[in-house]
Scaffold this motif. Sequence first.
Motif, PDB file in Angstrom:
ATOM      1  N   ARG A   1      22.498  51.874  42.156  1.00 41.59           N
ATOM      2  CA  ARG A   1      22.019  53.217  42.501  1.00 41.59           C
ATOM      3  C   ARG A   1      21.586  53.284  43.961  1.00 41.59           C
ATOM      4  N   GLU A   2      20.906  52.232  44.432  1.00 40.88           N
ATOM      5  CA  GLU A   2      20.503  52.199  45.825  1.00 40.88           C
ATOM      6  C   GLU A   2      21.722  52.093  46.748  1.00 40.88           C
ATOM      7  N   PHE A   3      22.712  51.345  46.304  1.00 39.07           N
ATOM      8  CA  PHE A   3      23.953  51.232  47.080  1.00 39.07           C
ATOM      9  C   PHE A   3      24.641  52.591  47.190  1.00 39.07           C
ATOM     10  N   ASP A   4      24.725  53.308  46.092  1.00 36.74           N
ATOM     11  CA  ASP A   4      25.373  54.632  46.108  1.00 36.74           C
ATOM     12  C   ASP A   4      24.628  55.589  47.031  1.00 36.74           C
ATOM     13  N   ARG A   5      23.288  55.506  47.029  1.00 35.47           N
ATOM     14  CA  ARG A   5      22.510  56.383  47.904  1.00 35.47           C
ATOM     15  C   ARG A   5      22.781  56.077  49.375  1.00 35.47           C
ATOM     16  N   LEU A   6      22.792  54.800  49.727  1.00 31.12           N
ATOM     17  CA  LEU A   6      23.046  54.427  51.120  1.00 31.12           C
ATOM     18  C   LEU A   6      24.483  54.760  51.528  1.00 31.12           C
TER      19      LEU A   6
ATOM     20  N   GLU B   1      25.575  50.106  56.994  1.00 28.10           N
ATOM     21  CA  GLU B   1      26.610  49.322  56.333  1.00 28.10           C
ATOM     22  C   GLU B   1      26.364  47.823  56.455  1.00 28.10           C
ATOM     23  N   ARG B   2      25.811  47.391  57.576  1.00 30.10           N
ATOM     24  CA  ARG B   2      25.608  45.952  57.765  1.00 30.10           C
ATOM     25  C   ARG B   2      24.250  45.474  57.288  1.00 30.10           C
ATOM     26  N   SER B   3      23.194  46.195  57.668  1.00 33.99           N
ATOM     27  CA  SER B   3      21.836  45.726  57.357  1.00 33.99           C
ATOM     28  C   SER B   3      21.386  46.177  55.979  1.00 33.99           C
ATOM     29  N   ASP B   4      21.331  47.495  55.776  1.00 36.52           N
ATOM     30  CA  ASP B   4      20.780  48.017  54.513  1.00 36.52           C
ATOM     31  C   ASP B   4      21.658  47.660  53.319  1.00 36.52           C
ATOM     32  N   ILE B   5      22.958  47.965  53.425  1.00 35.68           N
ATOM     33  CA  ILE B   5      23.863  47.611  52.333  1.00 35.68           C
ATOM     34  C   ILE B   5      24.038  46.108  52.261  1.00 35.68           C
ATOM     35  N   GLY B   6      23.946  45.433  53.421  1.00 39.14           N
ATOM     36  CA  GLY B   6      24.031  43.981  53.412  1.00 39.14           C
ATOM     37  C   GLY B   6      22.920  43.334  52.616  1.00 39.14           C
TER      38      GLY B   6
ATOM     39  N   VAL C   1      19.640  40.451  34.852  1.00 35.81           N
ATOM     40  CA  VAL C   1      20.598  40.663  35.934  1.00 35.81           C
ATOM     41  C   VAL C   1      21.278  42.016  35.803  1.00 35.81           C
ATOM     42  N   GLU C   2      21.640  42.404  34.610  1.00 39.28           N
ATOM     43  CA  GLU C   2      22.294  43.703  34.418  1.00 39.28           C
ATOM     44  C   GLU C   2      21.364  44.856  34.771  1.00 39.28           C
ATOM     45  N   GLN C   3      20.098  44.749  34.389  1.00 45.73           N
ATOM     46  CA  GLN C   3      19.141  45.808  34.730  1.00 45.73           C
ATOM     47  C   GLN C   3      18.956  45.908  36.247  1.00 45.73           C
TER      48      GLN C   3
END
Length: 573
Positions: free
Chosen positions: A244-249, A196-201, A235-237
């Motif tokens: 998608r990476e956020f949802d996976r994490l 939550e702090r590092s990867d999602i950060g 930016v949108e792409q």
Amino acid sequence: MSTANAASKEAKAVRRYTADLSAVGEPALWGFGGALALGIILICGFLLMIFWNGITTFWPKPIEVVTLNSGQKVAGEPSRFNVYRPEGGFLAGLPAEIQQQIADNDGYAERTLYRIGNYDLYNEDFRWVNTFDVANVVRDPAFYYLERQEWGPFVGRIKSVIIDGVEQDPAALGLSRLRQEQVAARARFAEIRKIERSDIGVINHELNQLRLGLRRVELNSGADSAEYRAELTRVEQRTAELQREFDRLQAQANEIKARDARYRIVLEEVGGNTKNTQLSQIVRFYPANDLTVFQKIGIYFSRWGEFLSAEPREANTEGGILPAIFGTVVMTLLMVVVVAPFGVITALYLREYAKQGKVVAMVRIAVNNLAGVPSIVYGVFGLGFFAYTVGGSIDALFFPERLPNPTFGTGGILWSALTLALLTVPVVIVASEEALSAVPRSIREGSLACGASKWQTIRSVVLPHAMPGIMTGLILAMARGAGEVAPLMLVGVVKLAPELPIDGFAPFIHLERSFMHLGFHIFDVGFQSRNSEAGKPMVFVTTLLLLALIVLMNSSAIYIRNRLKKKFVGSQF
């Protein structure tokens, strides 16, 4: 005739032993010596009090189960003992025999302060217990002291443990297995925080940079320009990829949370009330009344390790103070880096180059007066000049896309260091001037006679000989700057800043960020926490650490100064 001689000798003897004491100086000598001794005693007593309270803070204490005359039970760590005088309606409401006991004790009664913990159940951390109310005191080995991530410590029994969704008896499970499960649960807790702090950060940081980059293009080219449309498409792409990476994490973190929720512990306080919590929320636990000396030593050093390497928790009254240590050291060193050249250059100009006269005398008077200005005035100046004026200009020139949110236009570690540099620069100037004036004139003339220029003489002869005295000024500045709190409250220090101003994002060292400071941490815990009694141990141990850091930094400077003294042993230093 012999009678007259005898009278004359007697008169001389009387005159010899009736001299005025003010002429002899004995009263002043005893007064000076007594004042010195009193000052040393007070300083040593203060340091001893800080040292003893700080060094014993983390030592595990036993848990006493107190049964009152009413049948109610209280369990907790005995914190301190007190003698007081009951007055008013409280004394009148006591039984006659207890009133008589208090009267026989000159109207005083005894009581003990227990740290009962369980704030989420009792809404208080400590409780006074009068000695005359106590029917029985035992130290039950079944009672545990559990340090939690939230709500402070819990004092009570372990009723049951849920391992992977299956409830088990703690006695059958065993203390060793319970510790293994708790360590595994804390590992899951750390993994969740890392995600939550590092990867999602990292993802959130890149999303914010994309937003700021688009805003910069809009400011430079306009929202209707081709450059803006092209940047918007990019930016949108990229945002879709990051989402998608956020949802996976997030799914990975939720999976660990769901698995972690199957490991729980049910705690029971002395009155029978229970508390069901996740095992990962237990930071440390131990049977307080069933510990060997080596186990107590292990807990003691474990707490010190957490204190020096972790971030605060529970309103700064528990956990560690690594961000405050880092902020204090970095700010002090940055202050020294700034104040040293300015102080020494100013002293060099006033002593070696400036024509001595009324103007220079007025400058010296102004410098001496600046040393007596209250520190909070420097804080107001630093906020108005450094943060709002200089920082606001930097934001307008280099970070327009971030406005109206300030970057440098608010308090930060850089502005705090510059403010304290202004506060301490008079000390460095005065000490440096004295050191330069103490260099013998013959050394300067010898250098000039050998063909050296004035600057070469200053650089190669005067400055090296004056360096021990200059180091003395820096030591004094460092000691004062490290302990100042009032100006920092205006220009950067905050109650909680768990993240260090160093990360993997350019420019990697973020001097514009707010920070924590040991001095402000002491003030906050001691005077602004919800329970000053709970924060008192942290106040002592933090004060001890602050003194240790100041001694360490000053000792390093003193070591360098002594080396310079040995190098120039032939001079006045």
